[in-house]
Design a protein around this motif. Structure first.
Motif, PDB file in Angstrom:
ATOM      1  N   ALA A  21       0.837  -1.214   0.000  1.00  0.00           N
ATOM      2  CA  ALA A  21       0.000   0.000   0.000  1.00  0.00           C
ATOM      3  C   ALA A  21       0.867   1.257   0.000  1.00  0.00           C
ATOM      4  CB  ALA A  21      -0.906  -0.020   1.226  1.00  0.00           C
ATOM      5  N   ARG A  22       1.899   1.247   0.821  1.00  0.00           N
ATOM      6  CA  ARG A  22       2.802   2.403   0.919  1.00  0.00           C
ATOM      7  C   ARG A  22       3.469   2.673  -0.427  1.00  0.00           C
ATOM      8  NH1 ARG A  22       8.369   3.409   2.821  1.00  0.00           N
ATOM      9  NH2 ARG A  22       8.236   4.988   4.460  1.00  0.00           N
ATOM     10  N   THR A  23       3.916   1.599  -1.083  1.00  0.00           N
ATOM     11  CA  THR A  23       4.621   1.746  -2.361  1.00  0.00           C
ATOM     12  C   THR A  23       3.646   2.197  -3.449  1.00  0.00           C
ATOM     13  OG1 THR A  23       6.042  -0.066  -1.653  1.00  0.00           O
ATOM     14  CG2 THR A  23       6.159   0.544  -3.978  1.00  0.00           C
ATOM     15  N   ALA A  24       2.445   1.604  -3.463  1.00  0.00           N
ATOM     16  CA  ALA A  24       1.455   1.987  -4.479  1.00  0.00           C
ATOM     17  C   ALA A  24       1.119   3.473  -4.343  1.00  0.00           C
ATOM     18  CB  ALA A  24       0.197   1.128  -4.325  1.00  0.00           C
ATOM     19  N   LYS A  25       0.967   3.926  -3.107  1.00  0.00           N
ATOM     20  CA  LYS A  25       0.652   5.349  -2.899  1.00  0.00           C
ATOM     21  C   LYS A  25       1.775   6.241  -3.390  1.00  0.00           C
ATOM     22  CE  LYS A  25      -2.111   7.366   0.166  1.00  0.00           C
ATOM     23  NZ  LYS A  25      -2.666   7.812   1.462  1.00  0.00           N
ATOM     24  N   ALA A  26       2.991   5.812  -3.114  1.00  0.00           N
ATOM     25  CA  ALA A  26       4.149   6.606  -3.568  1.00  0.00           C
ATOM     26  C   ALA A  26       4.200   6.654  -5.097  1.00  0.00           C
ATOM     27  CB  ALA A  26       5.435   6.004  -3.010  1.00  0.00           C
ATOM     28  N   GLN A  27       3.564   5.683  -5.746  1.00  0.00           N
ATOM     29  CA  GLN A  27       3.507   5.643  -7.222  1.00  0.00           C
ATOM     30  C   GLN A  27       2.274   6.391  -7.741  1.00  0.00           C
ATOM     31  OE1 GLN A  27       5.751   4.050  -9.428  1.00  0.00           O
ATOM     32  NE2 GLN A  27       7.050   3.895  -7.614  1.00  0.00           N
ATOM     33  N   GLY A  28       1.563   7.070  -6.855  1.00  0.00           N
ATOM     34  CA  GLY A  28       0.406   7.870  -7.272  1.00  0.00           C
ATOM     35  C   GLY A  28      -0.893   7.086  -7.382  1.00  0.00           C
ATOM     36  N   LEU A  29      -0.929   5.881  -6.842  1.00  0.00           N
ATOM     37  CA  LEU A  29      -2.151   5.073  -6.898  1.00  0.00           C
ATOM     38  C   LEU A  29      -2.896   5.181  -5.568  1.00  0.00           C
ATOM     39  CD1 LEU A  29      -0.496   1.912  -8.496  1.00  0.00           C
ATOM     40  CD2 LEU A  29      -2.020   3.511  -9.669  1.00  0.00           C
ATOM     41  N   SER A  30      -4.225   5.187  -5.641  1.00  0.00           N
ATOM     42  CA  SER A  30      -4.982   5.204  -4.388  1.00  0.00           C
ATOM     43  C   SER A  30      -5.178   3.763  -3.899  1.00  0.00           C
ATOM     44  CB  SER A  30      -6.335   5.894  -4.589  1.00  0.00           C
ATOM     45  OG  SER A  30      -7.067   5.230  -5.591  1.00  0.00           O
ATOM     46  N   VAL A  31      -5.256   3.595  -2.579  1.00  0.00           N
ATOM     47  CA  VAL A  31      -5.323   2.235  -2.016  1.00  0.00           C
ATOM     48  C   VAL A  31      -6.367   2.137  -0.898  1.00  0.00           C
ATOM     49  CG1 VAL A  31      -2.906   1.621  -2.452  1.00  0.00           C
ATOM     50  CG2 VAL A  31      -3.496   2.698  -0.300  1.00  0.00           C
ATOM     51  N   THR A  32      -6.898   0.945  -0.741  1.00  0.00           N
ATOM     52  CA  THR A  32      -7.643   0.588   0.475  1.00  0.00           C
ATOM     53  C   THR A  32      -7.053  -0.721   0.960  1.00  0.00           C
ATOM     54  OG1 THR A  32      -9.674   1.578  -0.385  1.00  0.00           O
ATOM     55  CG2 THR A  32      -9.915   0.027   1.445  1.00  0.00           C
ATOM     56  N   VAL A  33      -6.713  -0.781   2.243  1.00  0.00           N
ATOM     57  CA  VAL A  33      -6.187  -2.019   2.833  1.00  0.00           C
ATOM     58  C   VAL A  33      -7.284  -2.596   3.727  1.00  0.00           C
ATOM     59  CG1 VAL A  33      -4.354  -3.059   4.221  1.00  0.00           C
ATOM     60  CG2 VAL A  33      -3.876  -0.983   2.891  1.00  0.00           C
ATOM     61  N   ALA A 228       0.240   4.059  10.262  1.00  0.00           N
ATOM     62  CA  ALA A 228      -0.005   5.446  10.678  1.00  0.00           C
ATOM     63  C   ALA A 228       0.112   6.381   9.481  1.00  0.00           C
ATOM     64  CB  ALA A 228       0.979   5.833  11.787  1.00  0.00           C
ATOM     65  N   GLU A 229       1.080   6.124   8.607  1.00  0.00           N
ATOM     66  CA  GLU A 229       1.220   6.941   7.387  1.00  0.00           C
ATOM     67  C   GLU A 229      -0.014   6.798   6.488  1.00  0.00           C
ATOM     68  OE1 GLU A 229       6.033   6.424   6.500  1.00  0.00           O
ATOM     69  OE2 GLU A 229       4.576   5.328   5.307  1.00  0.00           O
ATOM     70  N   LEU A 230      -0.572   5.581   6.448  1.00  0.00           N
ATOM     71  CA  LEU A 230      -1.683   5.314   5.522  1.00  0.00           C
ATOM     72  C   LEU A 230      -3.026   5.805   6.077  1.00  0.00           C
ATOM     73  CD1 LEU A 230      -0.504   1.728   4.526  1.00  0.00           C
ATOM     74  CD2 LEU A 230      -0.814   3.619   2.915  1.00  0.00           C
ATOM     75  N   GLY A 231      -3.106   5.995   7.383  1.00  0.00           N
ATOM     76  CA  GLY A 231      -4.311   6.562   8.017  1.00  0.00           C
ATOM     77  C   GLY A 231      -5.572   5.797   7.668  1.00  0.00           C
ATOM     78  N   ASP A 232      -6.587   6.523   7.136  1.00  0.00           N
ATOM     79  CA  ASP A 232      -7.901   5.916   6.866  1.00  0.00           C
ATOM     80  C   ASP A 232      -7.893   4.944   5.695  1.00  0.00           C
ATOM     81  OD1 ASP A 232      -8.860   7.420   8.885  1.00  0.00           O
ATOM     82  OD2 ASP A 232      -9.707   9.001   7.609  1.00  0.00           O
TER      83      ASP A 232
END
Ligand code: FAD
Length: 494
Positions: A21-33, A228-232
């Motif tokens: 999730a962290r890596t996908a977000k850094a690549q500009g993708l939105s995520v839900t875990v 904590a970085e990924l929050g909601d």
């Protein structure tokens, strides 16, 4: 159900899922875990156990150690600003031989008879020779993969040597020490993957290498910091029950027999990014990709619609969890140190085969501060496979007495009186079902291993148990999570 939409849905908030999730977000993708448990971290878990002194004592219920080859985890820990410390290892070690005799020794070599020592060296060299031929990323590609995969590790060791003490001692490092299965239940190839993933068999034998560093405040802090970085974006308490991942093509439907022919024939296997829908009791997450970041033994807990291709359905049935009890015993002080002992103990084939000083450090301990060691001493021991089964069959007090008695064989009668005692029982946890990790049955790795990292349409896989470097370890989980997210980003870019 609450509807959410994101580019990627990640199933499982262990180290692999959170890193994906962290890596996908850094690549500009939105995520839900989506995480089944009410906590993140999976098989890493910072816990507390109440002592006879009425105080809570810190323990690491799951994965904790980092070795120097685990470079991706080391750099992540640094990036997250988490301090680490070295396992206590000053002083002399203890070995209990098959006759139950206790020996105190220095260095790495067990104090065994000269003949056994030579046999151990010979076996270790032989395993390392074979290990050097294995690519941890694709052991199934070894020209003799099928041959190496059809003999059990035990049988192979017995073919090489007639010294049972040497065999038991060498076997510890892969069987009870890593795969946590009896050495007759997995293949030589599976054993070689384990040692190749750590660089060499010699690295596994060297406890100062393989059990080198710990994270202050516990390994779960790595997952807690990422969450904590990924929050909601992380939703807890939501086991994914159903994953819709491809629409079968109606033009190929086999109406007579009711199964879509494209799925049966594996066409969907190469499917494009599509409409993925992950369903939990309370959420419906629509995405273009899914990262399945759960241990492979749990894939079948999810209903896949349409079903996974037949080869995956078969392969997943040949992967199972090991079984080990991690024993935590907390003492008023680390008494073994007063006797000049390191707390490191070994005894191949015994009820407790390994013990280490696991005294904690850090600011989250009662009265703790960064870098400060807990004045209480903690020992960690391991009861593996068939012994774990025997122990769980006993009433609680008998189990405790048997385990502490076995630990006292190494460190003396003071071992019998801990102020706190706890047994990690991941096998009883619905969302893990064993420890430490999964591996293939005899012959499974060479037949099915090549499928484990191949995406199924929009579904990518990430878990320590399908890793090459860091196989079955947190480092492997981090590597696999990162690789899955980067592969998705690459697909998005083309
Ligand atoms: P996991 O940590 O298992 O995470 C998977 C997550 O998926 C879990 O949170 C689970 O709840 C969730 N999940 C499962 N099914 C679903 C579902 N249907 N829907 C939603 N969520 C789901 N490694 C080391 O590096 N060093 C060690 O010293 C070490 N010691 C260990 C000691 C013990 C007792 C154990 C159990 C493990 C140890 N390990 C160690 C292994 C290490 O903990 C694992 O390799 C690592 O946690 C794997 O991470 P993962 O993300 O791949 O899987």
């Amino acid at each position: 159900r609450e509807r959410r939409t994101s580019d990627v849905v990640v199933i499982g908030a262990g180290p692999a899922g959170l890193m994906a999730a962290r890596t996908a977000k850094a690549q500009g993708l939105s995520v839900t875990v989506l995480e089944a448990r009410r906590r993140v971290g999976g098989r890493t878990w910072n816990g507390l156990v109440e002592g006879a002194d009425g105080k809570d004592h810190f323990i690491e219920i799951g994965g904790q150690w980092i070795s120097p080859d685990q470079t991706r985890l080391i750099s992540l820990v640094e990036e997250l600003g988490l301090p680490t410390f070295s396992r206590f290892r000053d002083g002399r070690n203890v070995y209990v031989d098959p006759r139950g005799e206790r020996h105190v020794y220095d260095g790495l070599d067990f104090p065994v008879a000269e003949k056994t020592d030579r046999e151990m060296d010979r076996l270790i060299a032989k395993i390392d020779e074979l290990t050097a031929e294995i690519d941890a990323a694709a052991p199934w590609e070894h020209p003799r993969a099928a041959e190496l995969d059809k003999i059990s590790f035990r049988h192979w060791l017995e073919q090489q040597s007639d010294d049972p003490e040497a065999i038991d001692n060498v076997s510890i490092y892969i069987a009870s020490g890593m795969l946590t299965k009896p050495s007759h239940t997995f293949s030589l190839l599976q054993a070689l993957l384990m040692s190749a993933s750590a660089g060499s068999f010699r690295n596994l034998v060297d406890e100062d290498f393989i059990l080198d560093k710990r994270v202050e405040g516990g390994m779960q802090s790595v997952s807690l910091a990422m969450a904590a970085e990924l929050g909601d974006d992380v939703v807890l308490g939501q086991p994914v029950r159903t994953l819709r991942w491809a629409e079968p093509d109606p033009s190929t439907a086999d109406e007579k027999n009711g199964v879509a022919a494209d799925v049966r024939n594996g066409v969907a296997h190469d499917g494009a990014a599509g409409d993925v829908v992950a369903l939990t009791d309370d959420y419906e997450v629509h995405a273009r990709y899914a990262v399945l970041a759960v241990p492979p033994n749990l894939y079948s807990r999810i209903s896949f619609e349409p079903p996974m291709p037949r080869e995956q359905q078969i392969a997943h049935q040949h992967i199972s969890m090991g079984l080990v009890i991690k024993v935590h015993a907390v003492y008023e002080t680390p008494f073994w140190r007063e006797e000049g002992l390191s707390g490191t103990c070994f005894g191949g084939g015994r009820l407790v085969q390994e013990i280490y000083d696991n005294t904690n450090r850090g600011e989250n301990l009662a009265g703790g501060a960064p870098g400060k060691e807990d004045p209480h001493g903690t020992l960690v021991g391991f009861v593996s496979d068939v012994y774990a089964e025997q122990m769980w069959a006993l009433p609680e007090e008998e189990r405790k007495a048997a385990i502490l008695g076995a630990m006292a064989e190494y460190l003396g009668p003071r071992t019998l009186e801990p102020i706190a005692f706890f047994l990690s029982d991941m096998a009883a946890e619905e969302w893990t079902r064993g420890a430490y990790a999964t591996s293939y049955d005899l012959g499974g790795l060479s037949r099915w291993g090549h499928l484990q990292n191949r995406p199924t349409g929009p579904i990518h896989y990430a878990c320590s148990d399908i890793a090459a470097e860091g196989y079955q370890h947190v480092d492997g989980a981090i590597r696999m999570g990162e690789a899955a997210a980067l592969a998705i980003a690459e697909r998005e870019a083309t």
